[in-house]
Design a protein around this motif. Structure first.
Motif, mmCIF file in Angstrom:
data_model
loop_
_atom_site.group_PDB
_atom_site.id
_atom_site.type_symbol
_atom_site.label_atom_id
_atom_site.label_comp_id
_atom_site.label_asym_id
_atom_site.label_seq_id
_atom_site.Cartn_x
_atom_site.Cartn_y
_atom_site.Cartn_z
ATOM 1 N N SER A 231 0.920 -1.112 0.001
ATOM 2 C CA SER A 231 0.242 -0.110 -0.072
ATOM 3 C C SER A 231 0.819 1.340 -0.104
ATOM 4 C CB SER A 231 -0.937 0.004 1.210
ATOM 5 O OG SER A 231 -0.282 0.637 2.275
ATOM 6 N N ARG A 232 0.323 2.540 -0.489
ATOM 7 C CA ARG A 232 1.168 3.583 -0.822
ATOM 8 C C ARG A 232 1.538 4.267 0.714
ATOM 9 N NH1 ARG A 232 1.968 5.380 -5.697
ATOM 10 N NH2 ARG A 232 0.701 4.294 -7.251
ATOM 11 N N ALA A 233 0.759 3.668 1.787
ATOM 12 C CA ALA A 233 0.901 4.125 3.255
ATOM 13 C C ALA A 233 2.292 3.918 3.609
ATOM 14 C CB ALA A 233 -0.260 3.877 3.994
ATOM 15 N N VAL A 234 2.679 2.790 3.219
ATOM 16 C CA VAL A 234 3.938 2.311 3.703
ATOM 17 C C VAL A 234 5.124 2.248 2.661
ATOM 18 C CG1 VAL A 234 2.831 1.241 5.696
ATOM 19 C CG2 VAL A 234 3.506 -0.082 3.887
ATOM 20 N N SER A 235 4.740 2.179 1.246
ATOM 21 C CA SER A 235 5.844 1.999 0.568
ATOM 22 C C SER A 235 5.639 2.929 -0.561
ATOM 23 C CB SER A 235 5.973 0.482 0.046
ATOM 24 O OG SER A 235 4.955 0.297 -0.912
ATOM 25 N N LYS A 236 6.840 3.555 -0.965
ATOM 26 C CA LYS A 236 6.583 4.729 -1.999
ATOM 27 C C LYS A 236 7.690 4.147 -3.282
ATOM 28 C CE LYS A 236 5.123 8.244 0.715
ATOM 29 N NZ LYS A 236 5.116 7.512 2.110
ATOM 30 N N ILE B 189 10.159 0.701 1.096
ATOM 31 C CA ILE B 189 9.502 0.752 2.375
ATOM 32 C C ILE B 189 9.778 1.898 3.268
ATOM 33 C CG2 ILE B 189 9.050 -0.288 4.813
ATOM 34 C CD1 ILE B 189 8.994 -2.800 3.173
ATOM 35 N N ASP B 190 8.696 2.911 3.677
ATOM 36 C CA ASP B 190 8.933 3.997 4.559
ATOM 37 C C ASP B 190 8.838 3.470 5.958
ATOM 38 O OD1 ASP B 190 8.752 6.323 5.706
ATOM 39 O OD2 ASP B 190 7.200 7.124 4.547
ATOM 40 N N TRP B 191 10.153 3.356 6.301
ATOM 41 C CA TRP B 191 10.279 2.694 7.728
ATOM 42 C C TRP B 191 9.589 3.629 8.847
ATOM 43 C CZ3 TRP B 191 10.257 -2.039 8.378
ATOM 44 C CH2 TRP B 191 10.978 -2.936 7.362
ATOM 45 N N LYS B 192 9.552 4.983 8.671
ATOM 46 C CA LYS B 192 9.154 5.833 9.630
ATOM 47 C C LYS B 192 7.650 5.563 9.751
ATOM 48 C CE LYS B 192 11.463 10.043 10.052
ATOM 49 N NZ LYS B 192 11.745 11.350 9.008
ATOM 50 N N GLU B 193 7.009 5.449 8.505
ATOM 51 C CA GLU B 193 5.483 5.207 8.448
ATOM 52 C C GLU B 193 5.015 3.857 9.303
ATOM 53 O OE1 GLU B 193 2.440 6.557 7.695
ATOM 54 O OE2 GLU B 193 3.929 8.511 7.696
ATOM 55 N N VAL B 194 5.864 2.837 8.639
ATOM 56 C CA VAL B 194 5.887 1.632 9.388
ATOM 57 C C VAL B 194 5.837 1.617 10.832
ATOM 58 C CG1 VAL B 194 6.776 -0.846 9.321
ATOM 59 C CG2 VAL B 194 6.703 0.274 7.251
ATOM 60 N N PHE B 195 6.976 2.376 11.424
ATOM 61 C CA PHE B 195 6.907 2.322 12.959
ATOM 62 C C PHE B 195 5.787 2.831 13.521
ATOM 63 C CE2 PHE B 195 11.445 1.565 12.376
ATOM 64 C CZ PHE B 195 11.641 0.377 13.159
ATOM 65 N N SER B 196 5.425 4.019 12.925
ATOM 66 C CA SER B 196 4.175 4.862 13.416
ATOM 67 C C SER B 196 3.074 3.917 13.395
ATOM 68 C CB SER B 196 4.127 6.040 13.214
ATOM 69 O OG SER B 196 3.343 6.270 11.842
ATOM 70 N N PHE B 197 2.998 3.261 12.280
ATOM 71 C CA PHE B 197 1.535 2.544 12.158
ATOM 72 C C PHE B 197 1.917 1.234 13.168
ATOM 73 C CE2 PHE B 197 -0.143 -1.719 10.430
ATOM 74 C CZ PHE B 197 -1.453 -1.478 10.218
ATOM 75 N N ALA B 198 2.832 0.495 13.470
ATOM 76 C CA ALA B 198 2.940 -0.603 14.280
ATOM 77 C C ALA B 198 2.990 -0.035 15.782
ATOM 78 C CB ALA B 198 4.261 -1.015 14.370
ATOM 79 N N ARG B 199 3.249 1.325 16.066
ATOM 80 C CA ARG B 199 3.274 1.701 17.493
ATOM 81 C C ARG B 199 1.606 1.929 17.619
ATOM 82 N NH1 ARG B 199 8.351 4.108 17.597
ATOM 83 N NH2 ARG B 199 7.616 5.681 15.868
ATOM 84 N N GLY B 200 1.069 2.526 16.657
ATOM 85 C CA GLY B 200 -0.492 2.585 16.754
ATOM 86 C C GLY B 200 -1.133 1.329 17.195
ATOM 87 N N LEU B 201 -0.920 0.367 16.312
ATOM 88 C CA LEU B 201 -1.375 -1.071 16.461
ATOM 89 C C LEU B 201 -1.241 -1.527 17.869
ATOM 90 C CD1 LEU B 201 -2.940 -2.487 14.074
ATOM 91 C CD2 LEU B 201 -0.690 -3.897 13.849
ATOM 92 N N VAL B 202 0.209 -1.487 18.343
ATOM 93 C CA VAL B 202 0.615 -2.251 19.695
ATOM 94 C C VAL B 202 -0.270 -1.406 20.902
ATOM 95 C CG1 VAL B 202 2.429 -1.806 21.239
ATOM 96 C CG2 VAL B 202 2.657 -2.902 18.894
ATOM 97 N N SER B 203 -0.518 0.191 20.577
ATOM 98 C CA SER B 203 -1.157 0.696 21.507
ATOM 99 C C SER B 203 -2.816 0.438 21.620
ATOM 100 C CB SER B 203 -0.561 2.122 21.755
ATOM 101 O OG SER B 203 -1.574 2.894 20.660
ATOM 102 N N ARG B 204 -3.288 0.356 20.468
ATOM 103 C CA ARG B 204 -4.668 0.042 20.123
ATOM 104 C C ARG B 204 -5.006 -1.435 20.756
ATOM 105 N NH1 ARG B 204 -4.691 2.523 15.742
ATOM 106 N NH2 ARG B 204 -4.932 0.742 14.336
ATOM 107 N N TYR B 205 -4.035 -2.340 20.489
ATOM 108 C CA TYR B 205 -4.653 -3.444 20.893
ATOM 109 C C TYR B 205 -3.842 -4.210 21.938
ATOM 110 C CZ TYR B 205 -7.384 -3.470 16.652
ATOM 111 O OH TYR B 205 -8.493 -3.220 15.654
ATOM 112 N N ASN B 206 -3.233 -3.426 22.940
ATOM 113 C CA ASN B 206 -2.614 -3.696 24.121
ATOM 114 C C ASN B 206 -1.602 -4.745 24.057
ATOM 115 O OD1 ASN B 206 -4.303 -1.683 25.508
ATOM 116 N ND2 ASN B 206 -5.876 -3.462 25.663
ATOM 117 N N VAL B 207 -0.789 -4.663 22.963
ATOM 118 C CA VAL B 207 0.192 -5.707 22.875
ATOM 119 C C VAL B 207 1.322 -5.191 23.742
ATOM 120 C CG1 VAL B 207 1.688 -6.890 20.942
ATOM 121 C CG2 VAL B 207 -0.494 -5.826 20.284
#
Lengths: 309, 522
Positions: B368-373, B377-395
């Motif tokens: 998807s364009r959100a994480v790869s251009k 791979i746009d690692w900054k985007e990936v990390f912020s996406f992963a951080r969001g996931l981790v906090s939203r789902y209490n991982v």
């Protein structure tokens, strides 16, 4: 028939080193250890066989020495694969490179010499049978030993307790362990014995087949044996068939070349390899259809008892 | 305790402690087994039951503690020693060699046999044991040809063959239908009447109450207590097991299902061995509903889900998603259409164990364009996406760079759930989503699935936990041998006996007719 008999006789002779190597690898692989070091083990076996035969004048001492060298190499491979739980492919490839280099280095002083080696001993009565006699029973004793080994292994794998435990170890070491079989001991033992048999195949090259030592004299026969194990689907009798087929094609193409055929020799030499690919294809197609072949299910996988899954 | 139990135990384990890297699996656990008794070992997944029994069986060595067999101190360095002391174990995953026959499996590792195998004598002994204990099996059949229930019989025979006095059964009923389980209990009673000691590991309360004489409860590797079954109740056991009053209430809103999202018509598929695994499955899943799938493990549930996401070939039949035929499309097509899959096999199909949290979080969106251009791979985007996931789902994870193999089962599941749900799916297929999770994680996963349902998602829930299915599902399909025996419209009001019969292969109408009526109509 007149033309066929020499070809078939030659097929048995040139197939024998491959047969030993294949049988040795089957023994190893049945326990779940993959040994890709066959080429190196054969070369060191060929060297040890020749050197000891030459020095002592006794071909059988040479063959025993080759077996011993093989078990030592097997011990190293088992130590890496079983105790250190290392990568079996890498260890095997290292064994091949080591064996190739070491045999060339050690064998420098033996190049150009010949030994009396093993001589033909026609089997009384049996060798008088038409066709079968000259083809199968007019050879040296090491060839007769290979026949015996094929029958012994077929019986050993299927009808003995130790054979059953060996297969269990290769198929499901976790279950074997839970049933009180020592996976490590089993794998060590058969990796060593298997490598010893492989080395005898190498020694056959130098002590009985050519009766001389030459660098890289096995010329890829170790690799052919690796493929033949799969061709034979881990069955010793099929291994014999495969080895003689290869030997036969080799003998056949030599004679065709001598007779001045128009078919290019490399095409003929490719045949056994093409057949191996064909069989691999056949096995993988059939595998999807619920047919169980002889491949040990845990081949190449190290065993950790306390791994949690 | 009843009168037939003599005082002297067959086995005594004292102060057993075992640690794995980072986990204390057992801490100061005491346990004993008397002749002629069934001693149940109760606890949630991960409570340390299997570890304790693997120590008894010599598979694991305890870090500390004492093991005595009939009064003698012993130390097992391998199962061979345990077998020699009369201990037998039937593992959850049977320790059988699939390519070998029943009789060959019977003698694996057996001492004192001649090298050339006496096949006839072995066969006779198998037949004698199998008729004595009601464990009928063909000695010459290959293991892979047998059903799971038959394989279990072989595994039990294997232990009886080596004259085990103490038999450990590790969750033996998890893979059986209720009827097969009954049959097993008959065998167990026969064995105890002959003075065998049985350890029965389970987390099914009814079986423990019905079969055992004593119960030992473990929680998080520690001993909670040992009680006589006769003097306790299911509720008390549950409380000891969980450590709090069992709160099994799920907030499930009444919702009207919408239009069908996934429709299956006569779908047939083969299993891994090329044997039919799913036959003529016809059903639909609608928006805002959970379709539960019940059945004994290995009856085609897994394979069915795989066909619905393009991971398994459909031999015949059709799969439609929002009225578009997608039969045998590639997995990416299904993902693009919004069909998301939570496989049972978290570390195999679901996540890549050696890749880190952030890499795993984008496994299904790396294009998807959100994480790869432009292919990078746009690692900054990936990390912020992963951080969001981790906090939203209490991982709970030490960092985004932690390889997921280091996460616990619950956190793996939350991460995977987050990845699948964050893609605004139209359908979720969840296979054993709460398997092996602790109470809190289980609750979280269930809530998330219900939230997805409220958001309009169609949910397919495969589980072996009937309570979970009954509480979560709007409708319940019951599978046996690859066939859907029936789809129940109001599963919570259907008698459990009827569902059990359907799991054993009885068609729905017949099962409902023969089972005693429970609540209202079905």
């Amino acid at each position: 028939m007149e033309i066929l008999i020499p070809i078939l006789t030659a097929a048995v002779r040139s197939g024998t080193p491959i047969l030993y190597a294949t049988l040795g690898e089957i023994v190893t692989e049945k326990g779940g250890i993959l040994n890709l070091g066959l080429e190196g083990i054969m070369l060191l076996g060929a060297y040890a066989g020749f050197a000891v035969s030459y020095s002592t004048g006794n071909a059988w001492l040479g063959i025993a020495a080759a077996f011993f060298v093989g078990t030592l190499l097997g011990l190293v491979h088992a130590f890496i694969c079983v105790t250190l739980k290392g990568n079996q492919v890498v260890s095997g490839l290292a064994m091949t490179m080591f064996g190739t280099g070491a045999s060339s280095l050690l064998g420098r002083n033996f190049v150009g010499f010949t030994i009396p080696g093993l001589n033909k001993i026609p089997v009384p009565l049996l060798s008088d049978i038409p066709v079968i006699g000259p083809v199968l029973f007019n050879h040296d004793a090491l060839i007769y030993c290979s026949y015996a080994l094929v029958f012994f292994l077929c019986w050993f794998f299927n009808s003995t307790r130790q054979g059953l435990y060996l297969r269990a170890t290769g198929d499901n070491p976790r279950a074997a362990d839970a049933m009180g079989i020592s996976v490590a001991k089993t794998r060590y033992f058969y990796t060593m014995v298997g490598a010893g048999i492989v080395a005898v195949g190498g020694a056959y090259m130098s002590v009985a087949y050519t009766k001389m030592w030459a660098e890289h004299m096995t010329a890829g026969r170790g690799w052919i044996a690796v493929a033949l194990v799969i061709f034979a689907i881990w069955n010793p009798a099929r291994a014999a068939f495969g080895a003689y087929l290869f030997g036969g094609v080799e003998a056949f193409q030599l004679r065709l070349q001598a007779a001045g055929t128009t078919i290019p020799a490399p095409i003929l030499m490719m045949l056994p390899y093409l057949m191996t690919i064909g069989v691999l294809l056949f096995i993988s197609i059939k595998k999807g259809k619920g047919i169980v072949f002889g491949a040990p299910a845990s081949l190449g996988l190290p065993f950790f008892r306390e791994e949690r899954d | 305790m009843d009168a037939r139990a003599p005082s002297k135990p067959l086995v005594r384990m004292e102060k057993i402690t075992k640690r794995f890297t980072g986990v204390t699996a057992n801490l100061d656990v005491d346990f004993d087994v008397r002749p002629g008794e069934v001693h149940a070992l109760l606890g949630e997944n991960g409570a340390g039951k299997s570890t304790l029994m693997n120590i008894l069986y010599g598979l694991y060595r305890p870090d500390s503690g004492v093991l005595t067999i009939e009064g003698k101190d012993v130390s097992f360095s391998s199962p061979r020693d345990a077998i020699a002391s009369g201990i037998g174990m039937v593992h959850q995953h049977f320790m059988l060699i699939p390519s070998q026959t029943v009789w060959e499996n019977m003698i694996l590792g057996l001492e004192g046999l001649s090298s050339v195998l006496p096949k006839r004598a072995i066969r006779e002994r198998i037949l004698e044991l199998s008729s004595r204990y009601g464990l009928s099996v063909d000695p010459d059949a290959k293991i892979w040809q047998l059903s799971i229930g038959e394989q279990q019989r072989v595994a039990i025979l294997q232990m009886l063959y080596r004259r085990a006095k103490i038999l450990v059964l590790d969750e033996p009923t998890a893979v059986l239908t209720p009827q097969e389980a009954e049959h097993l209990f008959v065998t167990v009673r026969q064995m105890t009447s002959e003075g065998h000691g049985i350890v029965f590991i389970s987390h099914k309360m009814d079986e423990v109450m019905g079969l055992s004489h004593r119960v030992t409860i473990l929680r998080k590797g520690r001993l909670v207590g040992t009680v006589d079954t006769a003097s306790t109740t299911k509720e008390k056991l549950a409380e000891m097991m969980i450590g709090q009053k069992m709160i099994f209430s799920i907030e499930k809103k009444e919702l009207q299902p919408g239009k069908p999202v996934i429709e299956c018509a006569s779908v047939c598929a083969l299993g891994d061995r090329g044997i039919p695994a799913v036959s003529r499955a016809t059903f639909m899943i609608r928006e805002q509903e959970i379709l539960g799938v019940a059945g004994v493990a290995g009856n085609g549930q897994q394979e069915l889900c795989e066909t619905l996401v393009g991971l398994r070939k459909v031999e015949s039949g059709a799969i439609r998603v929002n009225n578009e035929e997608l039969t045998n499309s590639i997995p990416k097509t299904f993902i693009d259409k919004g069909i998301h899959y939570i496989p049972a096999d978290r570390k195999g199909t679901g996540l890549v164990p050696n890749m880190n949290v952030s890499e795993n979080s984008i496994l299904k969106r790396y294009w998807s364009r959100a994480v790869s251009k432009k292919g990078f791979i746009d690692w900054k985007e990936v990390f912020s996406f992963a951080r969001g996931l981790v906090s939203r789902y209490n991982v709970s994870t030490p960092s985004m760079e932690t390889p997921v193999r280091n996460l616990s089962g619950g956190n793996l599941q939350k991460l995977m759930l987050g990845r699948e749900l964050s893609d605004s799916p139209i359908a979720i297929l969840a296979v054993h989503p709460t398997w092996g999770l602790d109470v809190a994680a289980t609750k979280f996963v269930r809530e998330q699935l219900l939230a997805a349902r409220e958001a309009g998602c169609a949910v397919l829930l495969v589980s072996e936990d009937l309570d979970e299915l009954l509480a979560m599902s709007d409708r319940l399909a019951v599978m046996c041998k690859g066939e859907i025996m029936g789809i129940l419209d109001s599963p919570a009001e259907t008698p459990v006996e009827a569902i059990g019969l359907m799991m054993a292969g009885t068609p729905a109408e017949e099962a409902l007719a023969s089972a005693p009526r429970g609540g209202g109509k079905s």
